[in-house]
Design a protein around this motif. Structure first.
Motif, PDB file in Angstrom:
ATOM      1  N   GLN A  26     -11.877   0.484   5.201  1.00 30.59           N
ATOM      2  CA  GLN A  26     -12.520   1.839   4.909  1.00 30.59           C
ATOM      3  C   GLN A  26     -12.809   1.837   3.431  1.00 30.59           C
ATOM      4  N   LEU A  27     -12.264   1.003   2.422  1.00 36.67           N
ATOM      5  CA  LEU A  27     -12.409   1.150   1.039  1.00 36.67           C
ATOM      6  C   LEU A  27     -13.149  -0.080   0.398  1.00 36.67           C
ATOM      7  N   GLY A  28     -14.016  -0.453   1.276  1.00 33.09           N
ATOM      8  CA  GLY A  28     -14.799  -1.273   0.540  1.00 33.09           C
ATOM      9  C   GLY A  28     -14.407  -2.975   0.644  1.00 33.09           C
ATOM     10  N   TYR A  29     -13.313  -3.095   1.459  1.00 30.31           N
ATOM     11  CA  TYR A  29     -13.039  -4.422   1.731  1.00 30.31           C
ATOM     12  C   TYR A  29     -13.552  -4.925   2.977  1.00 30.31           C
ATOM     13  N   ALA A  77       0.964  -1.117   0.107  1.00 32.30           N
ATOM     14  CA  ALA A  77      -0.104   0.197   0.040  1.00 32.30           C
ATOM     15  C   ALA A  77       0.958   1.232  -0.044  1.00 32.30           C
ATOM     16  N   PHE A 136      -7.333   0.436   6.803  1.00 32.69           N
ATOM     17  CA  PHE A 136      -7.109   0.980   5.582  1.00 32.69           C
ATOM     18  C   PHE A 136      -7.986   0.486   4.617  1.00 32.69           C
ATOM     19  N   TRP A 137      -7.885  -0.703   4.244  1.00 32.63           N
ATOM     20  CA  TRP A 137      -8.687  -1.249   3.102  1.00 32.63           C
ATOM     21  C   TRP A 137     -10.127  -1.633   3.382  1.00 32.63           C
ATOM     22  N   TYR A 184     -15.208  -8.567  -0.110  1.00 28.55           N
ATOM     23  CA  TYR A 184     -15.627  -7.027   0.022  1.00 28.55           C
ATOM     24  C   TYR A 184     -16.787  -6.969   1.048  1.00 28.55           C
ATOM     25  N   ALA A 185     -16.885  -5.576   1.487  1.00 30.61           N
ATOM     26  CA  ALA A 185     -18.136  -5.301   2.278  1.00 30.61           C
ATOM     27  C   ALA A 185     -19.502  -5.535   1.448  1.00 30.61           C
ATOM     28  N   GLY A 186     -20.262  -6.397   2.160  1.00 30.82           N
ATOM     29  CA  GLY A 186     -21.403  -6.872   1.721  1.00 30.82           C
ATOM     30  C   GLY A 186     -21.349  -8.253   0.919  1.00 30.82           C
ATOM     31  N   ASP A 187     -20.320  -8.740   1.038  1.00 31.41           N
ATOM     32  CA  ASP A 187     -19.993 -10.223   0.705  1.00 31.41           C
ATOM     33  C   ASP A 187     -20.567 -11.194   1.864  1.00 31.41           C
ATOM     34  N   TRP A 221      -4.392  -9.119   3.895  1.00 28.90           N
ATOM     35  CA  TRP A 221      -4.278  -7.857   4.043  1.00 28.90           C
ATOM     36  C   TRP A 221      -4.292  -7.642   5.328  1.00 28.90           C
TER      37      TRP A 221
END
Ligand SMILES: [Zn+2]
Lengths: 205, 93
Positions: free
Chosen positions: A187-190, A37, A184-185, A202-205, A165
């Motif tokens: 907050q970015l959809g992971y 990163a 870090f990740w 991912y968030a929502g999986d 990660w």
């Protein structure tokens, strides 16, 4: 960087892929891909320290020499990167979170959640239950050698049962928290947790 | 294994394709002021990290993460807290 599988030459052909060890959506690699990163830090070990923190204060801090004098744990394990590669039977050495807590004089973890803070402003969140009880360590050696800077040396978090990660490179502080916060990740959809066997990419999986 | 490696960062143009999926103009031609060091520079001069997880554009002067962009199957995630402001020239006549 690529290392041939041990004893492949004796068998003369590839062993069958052990699919029960490869989570869904992953594929096996024999090299060790690098994903960063940020730039690889090259600070001298004399300036390195590692601490357990809570509420912005260090509960305990170790210099590089002090850290390496702590009890050593060896671990042979599979690792799974969210970018879909998996690597089997990787060998690590470092200090378990259990031994860090003990060395800090903590009978119990001072919070249910943690945030790993790293050089390069990288963070990742891991529940204490996924670190204590022999599940996580701060690793300083890989395959018998000091951990290379591009792979997170001098020290990285190792939480092999979660996507890689979470095994934060260049870790400097493990902060204890009362509630789970995204890193870090995260907050970015992971995914906030990242279990490869549930394919929580991912968030929502 | 070059495709896996992002240890040596590419410049900001490498993120141009991903950024242009979200923005109607070519963001790499814009200039950006870094929140970390207040230096103004072209987006194209930023250093890109993150490999295939996402595009992390770091300031070439101080390494502050200015732009974070991730394209998941569920949509785009964009975080520009490290970018104070952008300057975009109007398109040429
Ligand atoms: Zn800057």
């Amino acid at each position: 960087m690529a290392q041939p599988p041990i004893s492949r030459g004796f068998r003369g052909r590839k062993p069958p892929v052990q699919s029960d060890r490869i989570p869904p959506g992953q594929h096996l690699v024999h090299d060790f891909p690098v994903l960063s990163a940020g730039p690889t830090p090259h600070a001298p070990l004399s300036e390195w320290s590692f601490s357990l923190d809570q509420g912005g204060k260090a509960l305990k801090e170790w210099s590089w020499e002090e850290f390496n004098a702590l009890p050593q744990t060896r671990l042979k394990t599979d690792i799974h990167c969210v970018t879909t590669w998996s690597k089997l039977d990787t060998q690590w050495r470092g200090v378990s979170i259990d031994d860090l807590l003990k060395a800090a004089g903590l009978a119990e973890p001072p919070g249910d959640f943690t945030m790993a803070h790293c050089d390069g402003d990288y963070t990742t969140n891991v529940p204490v239950d996924d670190l204590a009880g022999g599940k996580g360590m701060v690793a300083t050696h890989f395959e018998g050698e000091p951990l290379a800077p591009e792979h997170g040396g001098p020290a990285r978090l190792l939480v092999p049962h979660l996507y890689f990660w979470k095994s934060a490179k260049w870790i400097r502080t493990l902060e204890f928290l009362d509630s789970d916060e995204p890193g870090f990740w995260e907050q970015l959809g992971y995914h906030i947790y990242g279990d490869p066997w549930q394919e929580q990419r991912y968030a929502g999986d | 294994m070059q495709p896996h490696t992002n240890d040596a960062p590419l410049d900001g143009n490498a993120a141009g394709g991903l950024l242009s999926e979200l923005f109607a103009f070519d963001v790499t031609t814009a200039s950006v002021i870094c929140e970390g060091c207040e230096t103004q520079g072209e987006v194209a001069q930023a250093r890109v990290y993150g490999g295939t997880m996402g595009a992390l554009l770091r300031c070439a002067h101080c390494d502050t993460v200015m732009i974070r962009l991730v394209h998941t199957p569920h949509g785009f995630w964009l975080d520009m807290r490290g970018a104070r402001s952008f300057f975009v020239k109007p398109p040429a006549e």
